[in-house]
Design a protein around this motif. Structure first.
Motif, PDB file in Angstrom:
ATOM      1  N   GLU A 168       0.836  -1.202   0.000  1.00  0.00           N
ATOM      2  CA  GLU A 168       0.000   0.000   0.000  1.00  0.00           C
ATOM      3  C   GLU A 168       0.870   1.251   0.000  1.00  0.00           C
ATOM      4  OE1 GLU A 168      -3.979  -1.474   2.299  1.00  0.00           O
ATOM      5  OE2 GLU A 168      -2.173  -1.312   3.527  1.00  0.00           O
ATOM      6  N   MET A 169       2.115   1.080  -0.360  1.00  0.00           N
ATOM      7  CA  MET A 169       3.082   2.165  -0.276  1.00  0.00           C
ATOM      8  C   MET A 169       3.912   2.234  -1.539  1.00  0.00           C
ATOM      9  SD  MET A 169       5.308   2.700   3.121  1.00  0.00           S
ATOM     10  CE  MET A 169       3.882   2.537   4.169  1.00  0.00           C
ATOM     11  N   MET A 170       4.138   3.452  -2.018  1.00  0.00           N
ATOM     12  CA  MET A 170       4.921   3.639  -3.233  1.00  0.00           C
ATOM     13  C   MET A 170       5.980   4.703  -2.973  1.00  0.00           C
ATOM     14  SD  MET A 170       3.602   5.303  -6.788  1.00  0.00           S
ATOM     15  CE  MET A 170       2.533   4.038  -7.429  1.00  0.00           C
ATOM     16  N   VAL A 171       7.176   4.480  -3.490  1.00  0.00           N
ATOM     17  CA  VAL A 171       8.231   5.485  -3.369  1.00  0.00           C
ATOM     18  C   VAL A 171       8.146   6.414  -4.577  1.00  0.00           C
ATOM     19  CG1 VAL A 171      10.721   5.881  -3.244  1.00  0.00           C
ATOM     20  CG2 VAL A 171       9.715   3.864  -2.141  1.00  0.00           C
ATOM     21  N   THR A 172       8.138   7.717  -4.330  1.00  0.00           N
ATOM     22  CA  THR A 172       8.087   8.674  -5.440  1.00  0.00           C
ATOM     23  C   THR A 172       9.268   9.644  -5.367  1.00  0.00           C
ATOM     24  OG1 THR A 172       6.750  10.272  -4.196  1.00  0.00           O
ATOM     25  CG2 THR A 172       5.553   8.618  -5.492  1.00  0.00           C
ATOM     26  N   THR A 173       9.512  10.321  -6.498  1.00  0.00           N
ATOM     27  CA  THR A 173      10.567  11.325  -6.546  1.00  0.00           C
ATOM     28  C   THR A 173      10.004  12.626  -5.967  1.00  0.00           C
ATOM     29  OG1 THR A 173      11.454  10.248  -8.513  1.00  0.00           O
ATOM     30  CG2 THR A 173      12.239  12.468  -8.050  1.00  0.00           C
ATOM     31  N   GLY A 174      10.085  12.736  -4.656  1.00  0.00           N
ATOM     32  CA  GLY A 174       9.530  13.901  -3.968  1.00  0.00           C
ATOM     33  C   GLY A 174       8.004  13.873  -3.920  1.00  0.00           C
ATOM     34  N   ALA A 187      10.180  10.299  -1.312  1.00  0.00           N
ATOM     35  CA  ALA A 187       8.888  10.508  -0.659  1.00  0.00           C
ATOM     36  C   ALA A 187       8.080   9.217  -0.770  1.00  0.00           C
ATOM     37  CB  ALA A 187       8.148  11.668  -1.300  1.00  0.00           C
ATOM     38  N   PHE A 188       7.036   9.129   0.050  1.00  0.00           N
ATOM     39  CA  PHE A 188       6.205   7.920   0.079  1.00  0.00           C
ATOM     40  C   PHE A 188       4.750   8.294  -0.139  1.00  0.00           C
ATOM     41  CE2 PHE A 188       9.975   7.151   2.414  1.00  0.00           C
ATOM     42  CZ  PHE A 188      10.325   5.849   2.103  1.00  0.00           C
ATOM     43  N   LEU A 189       4.080   7.505  -0.958  1.00  0.00           N
ATOM     44  CA  LEU A 189       2.646   7.677  -1.144  1.00  0.00           C
ATOM     45  C   LEU A 189       1.977   6.424  -0.600  1.00  0.00           C
ATOM     46  CD1 LEU A 189       0.849   8.886  -4.337  1.00  0.00           C
ATOM     47  CD2 LEU A 189       0.106   6.838  -3.141  1.00  0.00           C
ATOM     48  N   THR A 190       1.067   6.604   0.352  1.00  0.00           N
ATOM     49  CA  THR A 190       0.373   5.463   0.932  1.00  0.00           C
ATOM     50  C   THR A 190      -1.099   5.546   0.557  1.00  0.00           C
ATOM     51  OG1 THR A 190       1.929   5.542   2.760  1.00  0.00           O
ATOM     52  CG2 THR A 190      -0.039   4.206   3.088  1.00  0.00           C
TER      53      THR A 190
END
Lengths: 487, 487
Positions: free
Chosen positions: A183-189, A334-337
């Protein structure tokens, strides 16, 4: 009599609001003709004189203009926003689509942010000298010892699994948030996360609620998707949630982009009870809350309330947590949940966007972030930033300018005296090698033109002192001579 | 008589092409009804029987279908493309917009590419063991010595200036390309560069030319923008430029996305004279050429001709040069070069997308790429890849399958015997822990369903041997029993 006057004022406000919201939703674009006074009075069932009064007020505020014998039009150049078209090269080719027109304006912000002024207070970034560079470098060496092939390996589209698992553990321990690595994605900022959300979840014509003031590039991203924007004011108390409920009920917005913790640019933090109720509203009206949380650890007094995501049980919150600013800007992690129904929409878009953020930065982040040393460093960073903030506030105390002292974050959000506009002040400041962010850039309507955002995080104390001195001197030159625009 | 027959064949082809192009341009979408035979014959001024013949051929090829008493319809499920909707979660919320529907299909490619099969030939990536990991790590240490604050610093939106200047020098020396650092942008892989181009330069309804076959995710990116796609076949000789000129003249396309050097998936290289003429055509018809160049240094015989960008004098070429695959995948560094009118459209979009790629990766790349050691390494890498390619070809020699032996790049593009479809073969291969890319994913029309792309770059020689053995065994089970779909 007083009661009648009040009612008439309310009716006038109704017309006024209808126009302002219509402009925000892009029902009327710059240069568009508004409905005539007669038609508007029939439509809104108010007296023509009431419409006329509202239109006059809008005109006085520089939102609309009158053309002789033609009617009322939305101003092409809203008060303090730079001239559209500036920056578009004169060229025989028609390159002029693609990026939304208004981006070109915001882009001016980017331009003067990248200008090398000496006293840079327009960037809400942290002074590199406040970050533990030497320690970071040593950590990187360890990463290569542990993962010798890190430079030769692609990350998963969603980000490195080990890192996502570690962050899931951190969220659980720190905020009581239960979310799996899937449920988590790593993003560029956070920037990329907002972009992904906007592209994946908003289709043209969708209504999007957005705070005013807010983070300027977010306005642009939702505009890129041709969303109709409705501004929701944020104050020290948070939102007017009754009004938010009315708007959700009437406009059925697709999402509400919020920055409830040490809000950019104001520094406000939405209190816990409001957080809970906002999430309930979102669930009732099926409106996704996109929670941008970039300053969570930059508090000066007490730990902020848990993220909105914590209160969500139905999967209506997308939680964007960036550590980019205060852990390692050179990595942009950054992380998007989000819960699976939303996440499943975002992953294919992330794949198309860049096929996954670079692995090296993720691995370095992981080994650095979860070290005791980094956590100790953040405590020191808070103190350093608080000192800079207090310094700035002390120096501004004599000006009579107004602001709410922020309890965290990187900025002061200042209301200038009526006679000074941000644009005219900025012009004089740039000549003095001083930069700040004009408020209009943070407003979906391009108004708020006597507000400015001053960042105390990027330059050191002696620089701050000199910068503010110059800022005040620049403002002094405008006193009493700048009650009209454009002087 | 023969002449008449030929003319009738030509007329039939005209109808056939009109339908195929219409589908590619999304004039008719899956499930849409086609014009009746009568109407089509009037419109194209051919005999009804000619239309009927063309429609029958299209039906036989699985492109259109007949519904009793209703007419002709575009097939909902083109021949070898997976069922639409697979992968969309069943949910009470309507998350089903945002990413273009077809992305969900392509996404299946992503899915089985990420499946951990033992014999992975669907990924056109380079075996991490072929990259000089230890050497890379040592280089990184030097970077931290030179730039102690690299982790605390943001990159410019366009990328690190020092790196862009160094790459400008490299392009000049290597290809005779004269471009300044301000005409160059660092992106997170070629993927992001294509995305930026698509979002900044293509507006809904624009016509975009795209090679067939091509890089699947590029198809998706242009579809996201609601572009009308016209497929341009690429062969060993390059393009049929007379036909390209006709199409440019008739459809005035916004851009043509090309991959002229060791083309993915075919390995073809467009020869110099064609490059020159294509650029001239682009200039005449104001069509931007988006040149994706990801395998430039992976040649087996001789250095490929200079990029299209070299031939351009009017600013119509956008040159995307990625080193991500063969220098350091963990960094994802690629370069987009364009003249100012185009670049000025791309920079604001890059700012909105991620505000600049992470600095650390750029600094590492710079110090690594321009070292003699790396250049020597690339020479070794070429040899290693050539050996793997020859190994794969030798083993496939007995199958009777057809391919043009590539002179560079990472893939074989194979035509299977008529009775085997890629989808049925893939199914049986996945059961044997073998993966490849089915051709339909590379085709804007979703056809080419007896083609497959086999990458020889990701697994080592013993694995290749076993993988191909299993592939051939899987194909053997399909021989003679698979002349209908779906067995």
């Amino acid at each position: 009599m007083n009661d009648r006057k009040e009612k008439s004022g309310q009716r006038m406000r109704l017309v006024y609001d209808a126009v302002v919201e219509g402009i925000a939703r892009r029902e009327w674009k710059p240069g568009d003709k508004l409905p005539s006074v007669r038609i508007q009075s029939e439509r809104l069932k108010v007296h023509r004189l009431t419409v006329l009064k509202a239109y006059r007020k809008l005109k006085d505020e520089g939102i609309i203009e009158v053309k002789y014998k033609s009617g009322y039009f939305v101003c092409r150049v809203p008060a303090a926003v730079p001239t559209p078209g500036a920056g578009i090269p004169d060229d025989r080719l028609h390159w002029d689509y693609g990026v939304h027109k208004s981006t070109v304006n915001r882009n001016r912000a980017m331009e003067f942010q990248s200008q090398s002024v000496e006293y840079q207070m327009s960037k809400a970034l942290i002074d590199p000298k406040l970050l533990p560079n030497r320690y970071l470098s040593n950590h990187v060496r360890q990463v290569f010892d542990i993962y010798p092939k890190v430079l030769s390996t692609y990350s998963d589209v969603m980000g490195d699994l080990e890192l996502r698992e570690a962050m899931a553990g951190y969220f659980l321990q720190k905020h009581g948030i239960v979310a799996g690595a899937d449920e988590m994605m790593v993003t560029t900022g956070a920037q990329q996360a907002i972009d992904l959300v906007s592209r994946s979840l908003v289709k043209p014509g969708d209504t999007v609620l957005i705070e005013t003031p807010t983070y300027g590039p977010a306005i642009e991203l939702f505009r890129q998707q041709n969303a109709k924007l409705i501004p929701i004011p944020i104050s020290q108390e948070g939102y007017d949630l009754d009004r938010v409920e009315q708007i959700m009920n009437r406009h059925r917005p697709r999402l509400f982009y919020v920055n409830p913790t040490f809000h950019n640019p104001t520094g406000f933090t939405v209190p816990s009870p409001q957080r809970k109720r906002l999430v309930e509203l979102a669930e009732s009206y099926q409106c996704i809350l996109v929670e941008d949380d970039i300053n969570h650890d930059i508090y000066f007094e007490c730990v902020p309330p848990p993220p909105l995501f914590f209160y969500d049980t139905e999967g209506y919150v997308v939680y964007i947590r960036s550590f980019s600013k205060y852990v390692a800007p050179g990595l942009r992690v950054a992380f998007l949940t989000a819960r699976p129904p939303v996440m499943n929409c975002l992953v294919p878009m992330k794949a198309l966007t860049d096929h996954g953020s670079p692995l090296l930065g993720q691995k370095i982040f992981q080994h650095y972030f979860f070290s005791d040393r980094l956590q100790a460093h953040i405590a020191k960073l808070r103190t350093a930033l608080q000192l800079r903030k207090e310094k700035m506030e002390a120096q501004l105390a004599g000006t009579g300018w107004q602001w709410a002292s922020p309890k965290g974050g990187l900025n002061l959000w200042i209301r200038l005296p009526e006679e000074i506009t941000a644009e005219s002040l900025l012009e004089r400041c740039l000549n003095r090698s001083v930069a700040f962010l004009p408020g209009a850039i943070c407003d979906p309507l391009g108004l708020l033109n006597n507000r400015i955002r001053l960042s105390y995080s990027f330059i050191n104390e002696p620089q701050l002192e000199e910068g503010i001195k110059r800022l005040i001197a620049a403002a002094d030159t405008l006193k009493g001579i700048d009650n009209t625009r454009g002087t």
